[in-house]
Design an enzyme around this catalytic site. Sequence first.
Site, PDB file in Angstrom:
ATOM      1  N   HIS A  24      19.179 -11.286  30.770  1.00 52.70           N
ATOM      2  CA  HIS A  24      19.023  -9.980  31.426  1.00 52.70           C
ATOM      3  C   HIS A  24      18.286 -10.046  32.776  1.00 52.70           C
ATOM      4  O   HIS A  24      17.229  -9.453  32.972  1.00 52.70           O
ATOM      5  CB  HIS A  24      18.476  -8.879  30.508  1.00 52.70           C
ATOM      6  CG  HIS A  24      17.432  -9.267  29.510  1.00 52.70           C
ATOM      7  ND1 HIS A  24      16.227  -9.744  29.867  1.00 52.70           N
ATOM      8  CD2 HIS A  24      17.431  -9.227  28.157  1.00 52.70           C
ATOM      9  CE1 HIS A  24      15.514  -9.973  28.792  1.00 52.70           C
ATOM     10  NE2 HIS A  24      16.216  -9.690  27.744  1.00 52.70           N
ATOM     11  N   HIS A  78      10.241 -10.135  15.154  1.00 46.68           N
ATOM     12  CA  HIS A  78      10.651  -9.411  16.360  1.00 46.68           C
ATOM     13  C   HIS A  78      12.109  -8.999  16.209  1.00 46.68           C
ATOM     14  O   HIS A  78      12.939  -9.805  15.782  1.00 46.68           O
ATOM     15  CB  HIS A  78      10.455 -10.356  17.557  1.00 46.68           C
ATOM     16  CG  HIS A  78      10.819  -9.800  18.888  1.00 46.68           C
ATOM     17  ND1 HIS A  78      10.861  -8.462  19.176  1.00 46.68           N
ATOM     18  CD2 HIS A  78      11.155 -10.441  20.045  1.00 46.68           C
ATOM     19  CE1 HIS A  78      11.199  -8.297  20.442  1.00 46.68           C
ATOM     20  NE2 HIS A  78      11.397  -9.481  20.992  1.00 46.68           N
ATOM     21  N   GLU A  80      14.267  -7.894  18.638  1.00 44.82           N
ATOM     22  CA  GLU A  80      15.233  -8.076  19.736  1.00 44.82           C
ATOM     23  C   GLU A  80      16.365  -8.991  19.262  1.00 44.82           C
ATOM     24  O   GLU A  80      16.160  -9.925  18.477  1.00 44.82           O
ATOM     25  CB  GLU A  80      14.554  -8.635  20.992  1.00 44.82           C
ATOM     26  CG  GLU A  80      15.487  -8.554  22.188  1.00 44.82           C
ATOM     27  CD  GLU A  80      14.813  -8.752  23.553  1.00 44.82           C
ATOM     28  OE1 GLU A  80      13.616  -9.100  23.598  1.00 44.82           O
ATOM     29  OE2 GLU A  80      15.506  -8.550  24.569  1.00 44.82           O
ATOM     30  N   ASP A  82      18.133 -11.416  20.188  1.00 42.14           N
ATOM     31  CA  ASP A  82      18.194 -12.876  20.240  1.00 42.14           C
ATOM     32  C   ASP A  82      17.552 -13.503  19.002  1.00 42.14           C
ATOM     33  O   ASP A  82      17.753 -14.693  18.729  1.00 42.14           O
ATOM     34  CB  ASP A  82      17.583 -13.446  21.533  1.00 42.14           C
ATOM     35  CG  ASP A  82      16.237 -12.870  21.892  1.00 42.14           C
ATOM     36  OD1 ASP A  82      15.905 -11.771  21.404  1.00 42.14           O
ATOM     37  OD2 ASP A  82      15.499 -13.495  22.663  1.00 42.14           O
ATOM     38  N   HIS A 145       6.945  -9.116  22.466  1.00 46.14           N
ATOM     39  CA  HIS A 145       7.430  -8.553  23.698  1.00 46.14           C
ATOM     40  C   HIS A 145       7.940  -7.135  23.528  1.00 46.14           C
ATOM     41  O   HIS A 145       8.255  -6.437  24.507  1.00 46.14           O
ATOM     42  CB  HIS A 145       8.507  -9.528  24.200  1.00 46.14           C
ATOM     43  CG  HIS A 145       9.548  -9.075  25.093  1.00 46.14           C
ATOM     44  ND1 HIS A 145      10.879  -9.161  24.827  1.00 46.14           N
ATOM     45  CD2 HIS A 145       9.431  -8.520  26.319  1.00 46.14           C
ATOM     46  CE1 HIS A 145      11.556  -8.707  25.837  1.00 46.14           C
ATOM     47  NE2 HIS A 145      10.723  -8.313  26.758  1.00 46.14           N
ATOM     48  N   ASP A 164       8.036 -14.369  20.635  1.00 44.00           N
ATOM     49  CA  ASP A 164       8.330 -14.643  22.050  1.00 44.00           C
ATOM     50  C   ASP A 164       7.157 -15.314  22.787  1.00 44.00           C
ATOM     51  O   ASP A 164       7.379 -16.047  23.762  1.00 44.00           O
ATOM     52  CB  ASP A 164       8.647 -13.335  22.791  1.00 44.00           C
ATOM     53  CG  ASP A 164      10.096 -12.904  22.617  1.00 44.00           C
ATOM     54  OD1 ASP A 164      10.941 -13.756  22.305  1.00 44.00           O
ATOM     55  OD2 ASP A 164      10.374 -11.711  22.804  1.00 44.00           O
ATOM     56  N   TYR A 192       8.755 -18.341  32.301  1.00 39.89           N
ATOM     57  CA  TYR A 192       8.955 -17.423  31.169  1.00 39.89           C
ATOM     58  C   TYR A 192       7.869 -16.337  31.193  1.00 39.89           C
ATOM     59  O   TYR A 192       8.144 -15.147  31.037  1.00 39.89           O
ATOM     60  CB  TYR A 192       8.892 -18.258  29.893  1.00 39.89           C
ATOM     61  CG  TYR A 192       9.121 -17.536  28.601  1.00 39.89           C
ATOM     62  CD1 TYR A 192      10.360 -17.564  27.984  1.00 39.89           C
ATOM     63  CD2 TYR A 192       8.080 -16.865  27.966  1.00 39.89           C
ATOM     64  CE1 TYR A 192      10.565 -16.927  26.771  1.00 39.89           C
ATOM     65  CE2 TYR A 192       8.275 -16.227  26.759  1.00 39.89           C
ATOM     66  CZ  TYR A 192       9.521 -16.264  26.159  1.00 39.89           C
ATOM     67  OH  TYR A 192       9.708 -15.634  24.954  1.00 39.89           O
ATOM     68  N   HIS A 225      11.330 -19.454  21.299  1.00 37.25           N
ATOM     69  CA  HIS A 225      12.186 -20.057  22.330  1.00 37.25           C
ATOM     70  C   HIS A 225      11.546 -21.374  22.782  1.00 37.25           C
ATOM     71  O   HIS A 225      10.329 -21.435  22.998  1.00 37.25           O
ATOM     72  CB  HIS A 225      12.281 -19.171  23.574  1.00 37.25           C
ATOM     73  CG  HIS A 225      12.955 -17.852  23.352  1.00 37.25           C
ATOM     74  ND1 HIS A 225      14.310 -17.722  23.145  1.00 37.25           N
ATOM     75  CD2 HIS A 225      12.452 -16.592  23.328  1.00 37.25           C
ATOM     76  CE1 HIS A 225      14.614 -16.442  22.990  1.00 37.25           C
ATOM     77  NE2 HIS A 225      13.498 -15.731  23.095  1.00 37.25           N
TER      78      HIS A 225
HETATM   79 FE1  FEO Z   1      11.986 -10.345  23.059  1.00 37.31          FE
HETATM   80 FE2  FEO Z   1      13.228 -13.524  22.588  1.00 37.31          FE
HETATM   81  O1  FEO Z   1      13.179 -11.649  22.478  1.00 37.31           O
END
Ligand code: FEO
Length: 397
Positions: A24, A78, A80, A82, A145, A164, A192, A225
């Site tokens: 994004h 989380h 989100e 991903d 996040h 995250d 990041y 990640h």
């Molecule tokens: Fe806020 Fe890796 O998602």
Amino acid sequence: MPPIEVFKDIYWVGAVDWNIRDFHGYSVDKGSSYNAFLAIDDKVTLFDTVKRGFKNDLIGNIRQIIDPAEIDYLIVNHVEMDHSGLIAEIADLVQPEKIICSEMGKKNLLAHFHKEEWPYEAVRTGDTISLGKRSVQFIETRMLHWPDSMFSYIPEDRLLISSDAFGQHLASSERFDDEVDLSMLLGHAAKYYANIILPYSALVQKLLAQVREIGLKIDIIAPDHGLIWRKNPQKILEHYDIWSQQKSKVKALVIYDTMWHSTEMMAKAIVEGLVEQGASAQLFDLSSNHRSDIITEVLDAGAIIIGSSTLNNGMLPHMADLLHYMRGLRPAKKIGAAFGSYGWSGEAVKLITTAMEEMKFEILDPGIKVQYVPQDDDLKRCVDLGRKVARSLKKQG
Ligand code: FEO
């Protein structure tokens, strides 16, 4: 990528996304990974899932260790997509006894998947569940996040599964920090932080204080990640402390977008003045630099000097893009100044100055406007602006 044992009976079972290049708006030029972790205990527990499209990676990795139907608990740190994109499919496959998340996580799972019937168990900071030989403590980390985010901490292993936070967008066959070059890894962690975590810096400070207060002992940080901090967990904690204080160096960025090179001439003259007075300077032409690489440098720059030619009574489009992106990331404690050439109306400098004022930059100069092509006097004013900014940076430093 096959599963890897992070700790005895705790496995990385995630997926490496070698080919993603845009997250994004953030240029992830080395790909990313979506980390999920499987704890084998009396209650077999899966921490997070992965992005939709990577189902075979996740399920294939779990199957190498255990039949997915044996998973008892699904912990959602989380929501989100991903990390939760596969939750509905995993929940169907596994039929978990509990889906454990924060209260906000439950709300957000309902808003995403509309499954009232799932066996939610909402937890708060300080709550603990037993898996058998080990336990999991939860720490809510709102806005790191998303409002639903939380950490899972396994005290028996001193392992923090940090969602995250502390991540990097980096696809790699290696899974641990000690398997790659540390400065390269910290560079990805900084990018990041600058592009994702920066707006929440005040919350990072609170969280680090909370971690110190409760005396959390951390040997391993496993983010969702990138690579796992096995050798240098303290190093990434120290960097988060520095980055979240938004401490800056005697460093200025000169960022410009130019139509016929006049604004570029001004930018180079400003750099001359900065360097002459001992500041570190970096010059960015927006036609050849990505917004997210520039934001990485914004992280520790004390001054941001921004120039654009005027086009159709406004700034050039790349500059509007950058300022919009930068405003959302809320960099703090910056000195700002604007410059640019114009043909007949010349609004760009004023518009850039206003954008910097809105970001609460300390505006050092009303801005330098030059009609068409700068002459020697105009370039001298630009050199002087560079000198002035450098002196101000040194005074602050
Ligand atoms: Fe806020 Fe890796 O998602």
